[in-house]
Design an enzyme around this catalytic site. Sequence first.
Site, PDB file in Angstrom:
ATOM      1  N   ASP A1009     -18.213  77.445  20.609  1.00 30.36           N
ATOM      2  CA  ASP A1009     -19.439  77.318  19.823  1.00 30.36           C
ATOM      3  C   ASP A1009     -20.654  77.259  20.737  1.00 30.36           C
ATOM      4  OD1 ASP A1009     -21.090  77.050  17.693  1.00 30.36           O
ATOM      5  OD2 ASP A1009     -20.112  75.294  16.843  1.00 30.36           O
ATOM      6  N   LYS A1078     -29.860  65.459  14.079  1.00 32.97           N
ATOM      7  CA  LYS A1078     -29.221  66.717  14.467  1.00 32.97           C
ATOM      8  C   LYS A1078     -29.658  67.897  13.604  1.00 32.97           C
ATOM      9  CE  LYS A1078     -24.857  69.166  14.937  1.00 32.97           C
ATOM     10  NZ  LYS A1078     -23.380  69.140  14.835  1.00 32.97           N
ATOM     11  N   ASP A1237     -22.736  82.131  15.543  1.00 34.14           N
ATOM     12  CA  ASP A1237     -22.767  81.781  16.967  1.00 34.14           C
ATOM     13  C   ASP A1237     -21.519  80.998  17.366  1.00 34.14           C
ATOM     14  OD1 ASP A1237     -23.349  79.510  15.567  1.00 34.14           O
ATOM     15  OD2 ASP A1237     -25.015  78.869  16.829  1.00 34.14           O
TER      16      ASP A1237
END
Length: 1322
Positions: A1009, A1078, A1237
């Site tokens: 990742d 986050k 991604d």
Amino acid sequence: MSLLRVCSLAKRLSRRILFEKCAVRVSFADLCQGCSTLTNGAVRRTSGAHLHLPTRNVSSAIPKSEDAKKRVLEQSQLLDVLEARIQQLQSDGVLDVQHANVQLVKNPSYGRGALSGREKTDIPKSGQTVAKGGSKSQPSRWMEKLTQEKKNKLKKQKHLQQNIQKSVKDNGPQKSFLPTGTTHKTLSTATKKSRGALKLSEEIHAAVSSAAPAAAVTTGKAAVTAGKAAAPHKSSKQKGKKSKKKESGEEVKKQDGTDGLGREEELAEVEELEKEHQVSHWTSSGPPECLQEGSKGSGSADIQLSIRSYLEACVFAGETERAHRFLLSQHRVMSRRKVLNTEVYNIIMRVLAKKGTLNQIGRIFILLEEAGLKPNLGSYSAAVESMGRNPNCSPKVVSRCLNQMEQDGLSVDNLFSECVFRQDERDMVLKAIRAVKPDYQPSLDLHTSPCLSPLVQDFYKQRELHTYPKLDFTQEELQECFKRQLSVEQACTVTIDSVEGAKPITENMAKMREMLAEHRAQWQKILLQALRESKMILANTNTKDYKLNLYPYLCLLEDREYVDIMMQSVNNLPPTGESLKTLASDLGNRVYTKYSVQQKQQNQMVEKLRNIYNAYTELLAKDTKMCNVLPREQWRNLEMEQSSGPTLQGGETSWPYIVSLELGTYLVDMMVKNLKINSDILNPAYNRKLIPILYHMYTFRSTRQIGFIKPHPILTQMQQEAMETTLIFDSYVMPMLCPPVPWTSVKFGAYVLTPAKLMRTVDGATQHERLLEKCQNLHAVFDSLNQLGNCAWRINKPLLDIIISIFNDRGSEKLDIPPPMSEAPKIQHFSPHDPTYTASEKAHMKRQVIDAKKKCSEMHSLRMDALYKLSIANHMRDEIFWFPHNMDFRGRTYPCPPYFNHLGSDVTRAMLVFAEGKPLGPKGLDWLKIHLVNLTGLKKRSSLQGRLEYANTIMQDILDSADNPLNGKKWWMEADEPWQALACCMEIAKAVRSPDPTRFISRFPIHQDGSCNGLQHYAALGRDVIGATSVNLMPCDVPQDVYSGVAQQVEELRARDAQNGMKIAQVLEGFISRKVVKQTVMTVVYGVTRYGGRLQIEKRLKEIDEFPKEHIWDASHYLVRLVFSGLKEMFTGTREIQDWLTESARLISKSGHTVEWVTPLGLPVIQPYHRTRNQVLKSSMQHINLQISHDTAERPDIVKQKNAFPPNFIHSLDSTHMMLTSLHCYSAGLTFVSVHDCFWTHALTVDTMNKICREQFVALHSQPILQELSDFLLKKYCTTMSAEPKSKRYQQYRRLLLLLSQVPQRGDFDLQRVKESTYFFS
């Protein structure tokens, strides 16, 4: 004077006066049956086409008498009045008349043609009076009006001619001076193009005349001559709407407040930039080409698409006469003719070509000329095909047709390389050509060298070391897979067993199933009858020819197929109902999909598709030789080899969204009106009466009222209690049973027969497709999508069985398994008029009812979503399957099947493993363990070695989880991704218990990742050292966690404020964590606003039970401010680039353009954000208000354009990086898939994939991306400005030019260090 009287008088006058030169191009018979012909056969009607008046010379002896002269003069004056009236009618859009000079011929004063005494009224000629009996009669008001109109028209024509001459002087000679839709043909001034096309129509008529009587020859030539002799039309004016633009009044000022001197320097800079950037091919007097086409009016494009789809539906349904009449009715009226293009005429020509009726095609060519359109390859193809089908056609005619085509710049080879053929059309064209060129062989050179991006030139040109992977199938097995997939798509639906069907059948369940089966059979008969009756009514409705009618769309399929589609919608309707717009759109799309599949079968594509696919499997099968050809290239080669027969690519006309919606609404209306049930079916105590099973009602979504279709509670109860064992899905929502057809063009790829879009767009948006069709270098994009689609998958059966067992028990919210509806909260019913409750109690109870209904609706949605995914997985449990891929407008890739794929939730991902297994090798087991720790989320700040050591310390928990997932310690349930963690535990257990773990065959996908991938791209673009270090572009011993870094910075700022006595900072003590910040940090890079960030933080704070709820609002406001401030300090380079992109988009959209760019791989991107316009679809049920925000005719939405540009640009970069990685992994023989991604591969090949991933990131950002973007935007939006330097428009232009030229400065980060970074992707 009415049109009927005009026609009547014209008929009587024609007995005395003959027209020397005229060509009336209107069918009077369509308007007045009694006036369709003039005497002496002057007008004839040709198969409903426009009428032509051939020249005919007549002479007679005329006595010289005063009475005769007077009558001739009166008739002349009357003719002038008629002429003026016809012109007036023409300008009103009722008629389309062309007239030539009228010459009076002396006629006898006796006989039938003499006017009676009553009719000898003095009719003044335009602008004068005529003496009669010594008295003067004044001109009437109507006569004066006609005179004035004529003068005005002459002035307008003169003014138009002056403008044309001026534009010719400015722009050089033009091929045609008149706008599309006008005709300006005379024998002396016809342009070269017009003469050429008329010659072609002459040849077509000549071809017919070779086998026809001489009279037909004369008639055909006369028609063409009349066409040549036609005088010009008066083109109708269009009144454009002028939208008032509010200018902000902002002026460019130096920040330090300096005045004139600074402005002079700035102007000098602008002049220098203009000199630097205004290269000759940039200079343009208007907006960019693609924007001009788009702004030509998406409305015009939508109308063209509607007309094409209507005509093709008519042709497919066998309603060719209806199609022909419709085209003529559109052509007849100038305002409607203007929206037609050549492709519309070609549809009718194609039908006529099948019949070999060359003369009819000739008439269509004449119509094309009248419309000011030029025949294209499709037009010539139909003409040549007709010649091939006509045994009496002379080779000379074919030769002349081909010569004319060459003169128009079209080669014979173009016919075979660019035309879309159906059935045996290609063979007929080839037959005709070989009649004049016996040795001709079509040249189909498809290996044109596109302008490849520097990033992939080596990939395509240096293939010596490439080892493309094979599938673990024999060629025969793959061919059998194709046969199964073909049968699934031909059926269009798939019936599968529900995972709920495993429950024991109770007496009530059996009773409900039987009742539903009986009623469905009855409903099918009712719908079938209703459909047939409605079709009869539509077919016999006397609607005007030019109006679009739903009738052809109701004839595309068998009646029973429409009924099945409607019944499928009834069965799938949720208890809470569905919006009418969504339900109607789904119905319309199902009809279109089935029609599209049947169209391909009718065009004889299936057999050719089967032959090519069977040969294509040689590239993929493991029992065939290796070759260094990509799937796209192999498919194109096979198409060239098997070129005869129908064309596989293109030829489909997609339906406009409004057509699908209107058809679906019609079917929904039929369902609502006809489907009924007895009210006492579940409770005999009720009075028996027939009640509808579907209700049309209204509800509110936000502030908008929308139509809603809701099932009756009786139907819902029956369906829930029946707990039926089967589910019906459209075939395209299922994974494919064979490798997808490779994408070889914008319109061909993915499924075998089912239509699929290369680019996902909003319903109705067409600008993306137009851009893609113009693009010639999409090979890398196609090949990447094909690589992703060729990855074979299978089901992790042990894990699936565990999930199903929990699903059929009571679910588990902790494990993301939705509970059944029996666990839903009970909805309390109370009377709002009950006096026993107080007002506050009633309000509280009402709120409880609303909350309970909302909870029930959410639970049902989640439960059905899980049911669909688990049922599809269970259906595929013993299969190997594939996910075809497409992309969004930014280039991000997605699997086409919507419910079940690897982009899904933790539950869905856990059920999927690679079909191909590979040995773990020396480091594979370590990667499995590291991957498991990553899934737990426990050691994000630890090194890879630290994670591996942690995994070894908890091996007992791992093995216990694998052996006793539901009855052991349940360690796996505490992971961030519990189901994937359990699957990994099972894989590790099998590997460590095998004799040799290095040889253990593993199918488990390992994920790598990106570390806040958006910020990684920003840091690389700006070469920002601090930012690059924060997101792991710089090599470090342990991973840098940007989220923890921001949380730490926010905590320091909070502590400082708390010391200063700020109350909210004191309340937040101990609550600021990585999890709280986050999501906001991750999405800031993708354009989240402070408002959106506040909502994200608010949601996280609500999840903390200990946090005081009364402070959530203030705390979220405070924290989002600190997060944004912290990010600005940490990523200064990122903020500069983001601001530059945002301001560029603002100025571009403010100037009236949408933001457009091209990715480093050559994919064109355009942002589809425009001001919303409302379009109302009127139906018998309700008026549906469509809010359309993608219409290119509307001005751009400035706020959306500027806010979306930075995130969309970064998304286009991360998709480019993924595509590059996928291509090079494919050439290295790796299995590779991605979730944006997050990259997946086998444990054995993780190291290889990591190396490729880093190399391609460096290669991508070694390109001057921002400079190339600046150059592209300057070229597109900063062309020569003709405005005055002091105007606001010039000020905006100058600011945009300066801004785009000032690319943000780079830092000192060495991009090559990324190759050494362990935690760049980890």
